[in-house]
Design a protein around this motif. Structure first.
Motif, PDB file in Angstrom:
ATOM      1  N   ARG A  61       0.809  -1.221   0.000  1.00 50.76           N
ATOM      2  CA  ARG A  61       0.000   0.000   0.000  1.00 50.76           C
ATOM      3  C   ARG A  61       0.844   1.275   0.000  1.00 50.76           C
ATOM      4  NH1 ARG A  61      -5.045  -1.961   3.934  1.00 50.76           N
ATOM      5  NH2 ARG A  61      -5.073  -4.098   3.103  1.00 50.76           N
ATOM      6  N   GLY A  62       2.164   1.106   0.021  1.00 51.57           N
ATOM      7  CA  GLY A  62       3.053   2.245  -0.105  1.00 51.57           C
ATOM      8  C   GLY A  62       3.161   3.125   1.119  1.00 51.57           C
ATOM      9  N   TYR A  63       2.928   2.564   2.305  1.00 49.64           N
ATOM     10  CA  TYR A  63       3.038   3.335   3.542  1.00 49.64           C
ATOM     11  C   TYR A  63       4.471   3.299   4.074  1.00 49.64           C
ATOM     12  CZ  TYR A  63      -2.094   3.404   3.882  1.00 49.64           C
ATOM     13  OH  TYR A  63      -3.435   3.598   3.650  1.00 49.64           O
ATOM     14  N   ASP A  64       4.852   4.343   4.795  1.00 49.62           N
ATOM     15  CA  ASP A  64       6.174   4.396   5.408  1.00 49.62           C
ATOM     16  C   ASP A  64       6.251   3.561   6.680  1.00 49.62           C
ATOM     17  OD1 ASP A  64       7.143   6.099   3.443  1.00 49.62           O
ATOM     18  OD2 ASP A  64       6.513   7.899   4.526  1.00 49.62           O
ATOM     19  N   ASP A  65       5.105   3.294   7.277  1.00 48.12           N
ATOM     20  CA  ASP A  65       5.083   2.558   8.551  1.00 48.12           C
ATOM     21  C   ASP A  65       3.779   1.774   8.641  1.00 48.12           C
ATOM     22  OD1 ASP A  65       4.514   2.319  11.655  1.00 48.12           O
ATOM     23  OD2 ASP A  65       6.648   2.785  11.463  1.00 48.12           O
ATOM     24  N   ILE A  66       3.812   0.635   9.325  1.00 47.82           N
ATOM     25  CA  ILE A  66       2.601  -0.179   9.439  1.00 47.82           C
ATOM     26  C   ILE A  66       1.501   0.527  10.226  1.00 47.82           C
ATOM     27  CG2 ILE A  66       3.836  -2.378   9.235  1.00 47.82           C
ATOM     28  CD1 ILE A  66       3.419  -2.738  12.283  1.00 47.82           C
ATOM     29  N   CYS A  67       1.861   1.482  11.060  1.00 44.79           N
ATOM     30  CA  CYS A  67       0.853   2.126  11.901  1.00 44.79           C
ATOM     31  C   CYS A  67      -0.260   2.774  11.076  1.00 44.79           C
ATOM     32  CB  CYS A  67       1.495   3.154  12.831  1.00 44.79           C
ATOM     33  SG  CYS A  67       2.108   4.652  12.032  1.00 44.79           S
ATOM     34  N   PHE A  68       0.083   3.246   9.849  1.00 41.78           N
ATOM     35  CA  PHE A  68      -0.894   3.949   9.024  1.00 41.78           C
ATOM     36  C   PHE A  68      -1.986   3.017   8.470  1.00 41.78           C
ATOM     37  CE2 PHE A  68       3.114   6.437   8.434  1.00 41.78           C
ATOM     38  CZ  PHE A  68       2.707   7.559   9.148  1.00 41.78           C
ATOM     39  N   LEU A  69      -1.790   1.715   8.607  1.00 44.34           N
ATOM     40  CA  LEU A  69      -2.780   0.756   8.118  1.00 44.34           C
ATOM     41  C   LEU A  69      -4.105   0.845   8.877  1.00 44.34           C
ATOM     42  CD1 LEU A  69      -0.414  -2.341   7.756  1.00 44.34           C
ATOM     43  CD2 LEU A  69      -1.539  -1.156   5.857  1.00 44.34           C
ATOM     44  N   THR A  70      -4.086   1.380  10.101  1.00 48.38           N
ATOM     45  CA  THR A  70      -5.295   1.421  10.931  1.00 48.38           C
ATOM     46  C   THR A  70      -5.943   2.803  10.937  1.00 48.38           C
ATOM     47  OG1 THR A  70      -3.999   1.915  12.915  1.00 48.38           O
ATOM     48  CG2 THR A  70      -4.444  -0.411  12.436  1.00 48.38           C
ATOM     49  N   ASN A  71      -5.749   3.544   9.863  1.00 49.48           N
ATOM     50  CA  ASN A  71      -6.270   4.909   9.796  1.00 49.48           C
ATOM     51  C   ASN A  71      -7.768   4.981  10.094  1.00 49.48           C
ATOM     52  OD1 ASN A  71      -5.993   7.793   9.022  1.00 49.48           O
ATOM     53  ND2 ASN A  71      -7.355   7.184   7.344  1.00 49.48           N
ATOM     54  N   GLU A  72      -8.527   3.971   9.679  1.00 50.22           N
ATOM     55  CA  GLU A  72      -9.978   4.001   9.847  1.00 50.22           C
ATOM     56  C   GLU A  72     -10.476   3.004  10.897  1.00 50.22           C
ATOM     57  OE1 GLU A  72     -11.515   3.293   5.957  1.00 50.22           O
ATOM     58  OE2 GLU A  72     -11.021   5.297   5.229  1.00 50.22           O
ATOM     59  N   LEU A  73      -9.548   2.393  11.621  1.00 51.50           N
ATOM     60  CA  LEU A  73      -9.920   1.371  12.602  1.00 51.50           C
ATOM     61  C   LEU A  73      -9.454   1.820  13.988  1.00 51.50           C
ATOM     62  CD1 LEU A  73     -11.209  -1.440  12.842  1.00 51.50           C
ATOM     63  CD2 LEU A  73      -8.951  -2.432  12.452  1.00 51.50           C
ATOM     64  N   HIS A  74     -10.399   1.978  14.912  1.00 49.57           N
ATOM     65  CA  HIS A  74     -10.097   2.527  16.238  1.00 49.57           C
ATOM     66  C   HIS A  74     -10.667   1.621  17.324  1.00 49.57           C
ATOM     67  CE1 HIS A  74      -9.021   6.148  14.014  1.00 49.57           C
ATOM     68  NE2 HIS A  74     -10.209   6.082  13.431  1.00 49.57           N
ATOM     69  N   VAL A  75      -9.935   1.513  18.426  1.00 48.65           N
ATOM     70  CA  VAL A  75     -10.302   0.578  19.489  1.00 48.65           C
ATOM     71  C   VAL A  75     -10.189   1.241  20.858  1.00 48.65           C
ATOM     72  CG1 VAL A  75      -9.579  -1.535  20.703  1.00 48.65           C
ATOM     73  CG2 VAL A  75      -9.652  -1.497  18.199  1.00 48.65           C
ATOM     74  N   TRP A  76     -11.206   0.987  21.702  1.00 55.10           N
ATOM     75  CA  TRP A  76     -11.070   1.219  23.145  1.00 55.10           C
ATOM     76  C   TRP A  76     -10.949  -0.171  23.769  1.00 55.10           C
ATOM     77  CZ3 TRP A  76     -10.089   5.216  26.248  1.00 55.10           C
ATOM     78  CH2 TRP A  76     -10.201   5.006  27.612  1.00 55.10           C
ATOM     79  N   PRO A  77      -9.825  -0.500  24.461  1.00 58.53           N
ATOM     80  CA  PRO A  77      -9.493  -1.900  24.740  1.00 58.53           C
ATOM     81  C   PRO A  77      -9.997  -2.487  26.055  1.00 58.53           C
ATOM     82  CG  PRO A  77      -7.657  -0.512  25.349  1.00 58.53           C
ATOM     83  CD  PRO A  77      -8.741   0.411  24.826  1.00 58.53           C
ATOM     84  N   ASP A  78     -10.862  -1.790  26.786  1.00 60.10           N
ATOM     85  CA  ASP A  78     -11.206  -2.255  28.128  1.00 60.10           C
ATOM     86  C   ASP A  78     -12.325  -3.303  28.125  1.00 60.10           C
ATOM     87  OD1 ASP A  78      -9.277  -0.816  29.529  1.00 60.10           O
ATOM     88  OD2 ASP A  78     -10.488   1.004  29.462  1.00 60.10           O
ATOM     89  N   PHE A  79     -12.038  -4.444  27.505  1.00 58.24           N
ATOM     90  CA  PHE A  79     -13.001  -5.545  27.480  1.00 58.24           C
ATOM     91  C   PHE A  79     -13.198  -6.141  28.876  1.00 58.24           C
ATOM     92  CE2 PHE A  79     -12.759  -4.816  23.203  1.00 58.24           C
ATOM     93  CZ  PHE A  79     -13.212  -5.810  22.362  1.00 58.24           C
ATOM     94  N   HIS A  80     -12.251  -5.904  29.776  1.00 63.01           N
ATOM     95  CA  HIS A  80     -12.312  -6.444  31.145  1.00 63.01           C
ATOM     96  C   HIS A  80     -12.267  -5.312  32.171  1.00 63.01           C
ATOM     97  CE1 HIS A  80     -12.289  -9.800  33.886  1.00 63.01           C
ATOM     98  NE2 HIS A  80     -11.142  -9.452  34.440  1.00 63.01           N
ATOM     99  N   GLY A  81     -12.800  -4.160  31.793  1.00 62.60           N
ATOM    100  CA  GLY A  81     -12.791  -3.017  32.699  1.00 62.60           C
ATOM    101  C   GLY A  81     -11.471  -2.268  32.660  1.00 62.60           C
ATOM    102  N   ASN A  82     -11.438  -1.104  33.296  1.00 64.16           N
ATOM    103  CA  ASN A  82     -10.240  -0.260  33.306  1.00 64.16           C
ATOM    104  C   ASN A  82      -9.644  -0.195  34.708  1.00 64.16           C
ATOM    105  OD1 ASN A  82      -8.878   2.562  33.732  1.00 64.16           O
ATOM    106  ND2 ASN A  82      -8.884   2.231  31.510  1.00 64.16           N
ATOM    107  N   ARG A  83      -8.384  -0.596  34.818  1.00 63.33           N
ATOM    108  CA  ARG A  83      -7.680  -0.500  36.096  1.00 63.33           C
ATOM    109  C   ARG A  83      -7.087   0.887  36.274  1.00 63.33           C
ATOM    110  NH1 ARG A  83      -2.945  -4.724  37.100  1.00 63.33           N
ATOM    111  NH2 ARG A  83      -4.688  -6.175  36.862  1.00 63.33           N
ATOM    112  N   SER A  84      -6.413   1.399  35.248  1.00 63.51           N
ATOM    113  CA  SER A  84      -5.774   2.724  35.325  1.00 63.51           C
ATOM    114  C   SER A  84      -5.900   3.422  33.975  1.00 63.51           C
ATOM    115  CB  SER A  84      -4.278   2.596  35.664  1.00 63.51           C
ATOM    116  OG  SER A  84      -4.082   1.928  36.879  1.00 63.51           O
ATOM    117  N   PRO A  85      -6.068   4.741  33.990  1.00 60.58           N
ATOM    118  CA  PRO A  85      -6.154   5.623  35.156  1.00 60.58           C
ATOM    119  C   PRO A  85      -7.584   5.927  35.584  1.00 60.58           C
ATOM    120  CG  PRO A  85      -5.899   6.945  33.206  1.00 60.58           C
ATOM    121  CD  PRO A  85      -5.953   5.509  32.732  1.00 60.58           C
ATOM    122  N   ILE A  86      -8.593   5.245  34.986  1.00 65.54           N
ATOM    123  CA  ILE A  86      -9.981   5.586  35.262  1.00 65.54           C
ATOM    124  C   ILE A  86     -10.531   4.801  36.447  1.00 65.54           C
ATOM    125  CG2 ILE A  86     -12.289   5.774  34.238  1.00 65.54           C
ATOM    126  CD1 ILE A  86     -10.819   5.722  31.487  1.00 65.54           C
TER     127      ILE A  86
END
Length: 552
Positions: A374-399
């Protein structure tokens, strides 16, 4: 001249491990033995102290069988922060209505004490400020309150209640001491005044524990790395196949042993990295990440730093004259496993992996291939349209909100290998954004000393994409120790300190911490990650809005 070795023992959630460690912190030999866990009811997890001690003896014998007993100068322990209940003469007492007497440990991950934690937190006692504002149901005081309220047949017979690391020290020396690390971090011990708080215990209904100068929960509190009693008893020495009197060092919780092991690690620097050298030497600028099933974030300061959702400041919990702050993510490695293993392509990929090939390496290679295509300089740009909040098991810190849940934005109907690779990368990034959230909370909101570097150990530390994502997203240098088993090294350091080989524990950490590989943050991705971090924070606000709408 007799060689000098130390034995470090680590008790994790599923296994006991022992290592033979040399003077410079190199693991020469290690042994692992599984330990048993019972799940008698939902959210109940129990273990056996005798099963664990038997596993410890097996592992220690195995790693020392080719060395002379005289060469083993010290042994020390770390373990999960699990609650061990003993009756008179050290007999095991059952900890649940359906359990057997040998099941005398409430495992750290046991969540039975939800109501008791809620009751304790409702008191708003001043001690709670040192656990981020509220005690966790995974800590020991809520579990003791549960025992009193629900299992009087056991409660009436309790002789001693130990944290698992302290049980191992007692079992090996016969001396009833408690590590400052255990009691400060998990038992609501008042480290600022170096005392148990009778007022706190009476207010929450545990006044029984104040009897006879708090003998059930510990009268003698020792700093990590201090020598315990006269060393191994004759009985323990026989069971471990070591010499009686072998020095035993005061223990640490397992993650804290990993932090101790890494705090002294030095990065192998090139000439261009020299400006980092002074910063990397400063303990106050280091954030240690112990990355496994969950992730613990640990850092030290000279002055106390109080922060909501971050445990501490714990005075002297790892090193004397330093305050520990401890953040964390309840699900890290286990979260990535869940996302990967529940994808439709998981079985297909597993079927074609080579004997020594791991699925995460396969996905990392696939991401690099996708980047090139895809001609990107870094793999990080592959997730431009994909976003995650990861607290599937609740949040310990900082919330500090166990009721938060995970979120994914940008899903489509693709179900191929590339869709799995992208989802995996988005979750890796989300965990790194969570680390940045902890850092920002401490540094910006609570004016903690800024960070200069991160140190990584544990299973996820072997994943270069995970570590590089943290470096780039937090814009901090990352150090990966050359010695991968830093929890075992940290345990061995406690024994070396007790034997006074290098002096105090800080000096011991520097002498045995070894060197590591330095990963520098990429400046070219900073703006992209700043924007994705804004989305990350917005997802939290959105989730709160959804809850408000539904509550109405």
């Amino acid at each position: 001249m007799t060689e000098t070795f130390f034995v470090g023992v680590d008790i994790g959630t599923g296994s006991a491990r022992a290592a033979l460690v040399d003077l410079k912190g190199k693991v020469l030999k290690q042994c692992v033995k599984p330990i048993q866990t019972w799940n008698p009811e939902r959210d109940y997890y129990e273990q056996s102290s005798e099963d664990i001690w038997s596993a410890v003896c097996h592992c220690v014998k195995e790693v020392t069988k080719e060395t002379t007993k005289e060469s083993i100068k010290a042994i020390s322990f770390d373990a999960t922060c699990s609650l061990v209940i003993l009756g008179e003469n050290g007999e095991s007492l059952t900890v649940s209505r359906t359990g057997k007497s040998e099941q005398n440990i409430i495992l750290w991950m046991d969540h039975r004490a939800h109501a008791e934690a809620t009751l304790i937190n409702a008191t708003k006692h001043e001690l709670l400020q040192y656990v981020g504002g509220q005690v966790s149901l995974e800590m020991e005081i809520p579990k003791l309150l549960w025992l009193k309220k629900n299992l009087q047949s056991t409660w009436s017979k309790v002789w001693r209640a130990f944290d698992l690391p302290d049980f191992l020290t007692w079992r090996s020396t016969g001396v009833d001491t408690r590590s400052l690390c255990s009691v400060v971090c998990k038992w609501n011990y008042d480290a600022m005044n170096m005392r148990w708080s009778a007022d706190f215990l009476k207010q929450i209904g545990l006044d029984d524990l104040c009897a006879n100068d708090f003998e059930i929960i510990g009268q003698r509190i020792c700093e990590p790395g201090s020598a315990v009693g006269a060393g191994l008893t004759a009985q323990a020495a026989k069971e471990l196949s070591l010499l009686p009197g072998t020095i035993v060092g005061t223990s640490l919780i397992d993650a804290h042993a990993g932090a101790l092991g890494m705090f002294g690690c030095r990065a192998a620097l090139e000439a261009s990295d020299k400006p980092l050298e002074a910063a990397l030497e400063n303990l106050q600028g280091k954030l240690a990440l112990i990355c496994g099933t969950s992730t613990c974030h640990m850092s030290l300061t000279r002055e106390p730093c109080l922060a909501h959702g971050v445990w501490g400041p714990y005075r002297g919990a790892i090193l004397p004259n330093y305050y520990l702050n401890e953040g964390g993510q309840s699900a890290a490695g286990i979260l990535l496993d869940f996302i990967v293993k529940t994808h439709t392509k998981y079985a297909d990929i597993q079927a074609k992996l080579g004997k020594n090939e791991h699925i995460y390496q396969y996905l990392n290679n696939l991401l690099e291939k996708m980047r090139l295509e895809r001609g990107y300089d870094d793999i990080c740009f592959l997730t431009n349209e994909l976003h995650v909040w990861p607290d599937f098991h609740g949040n310990r810190s900082p919330i500090a909100d166990p009721n938060l849940r995970g979120m994914i934005s940008g899903l489509n109907m693709n179900a191929d290998e590339e869709s799995l690779a992208l989802l995996y990368l988005a979750f890796v990034q989300a965990l790194a954004y969570g680390t940045r959230h902890i850092i920002d909370n401490l540094v910006e909101k609570y004016k903690r000393v800024p960070y200069s570097s991160m140190l990584f150990c544990g299973g996820l530390a072997k994943n270069s994409v995970y570590v590089q994502a943290h470096a780039d997203i937090c814009q901090l240098a990352a150090v990966i120790p050359d010695e991968q088993e830093m929890v075992l090294v940290g345990a061995a350091m406690l024994g070396a300190c007790a034997a006074n080989v290098y002096g105090n524990l800080e000096a011991t950490s520097k002498e045995m911490g070894g060197t590591g590989v330095l990963l520098k943050p990429k400046k070219s991705t900073a703006d992209y990650h700043n924007r994705k971090y804004r989305v990350f924070l917005q997802m939290l606000e959105d989730q709160r809005k959804y809850k408000q709408i539904m509550e109405k």
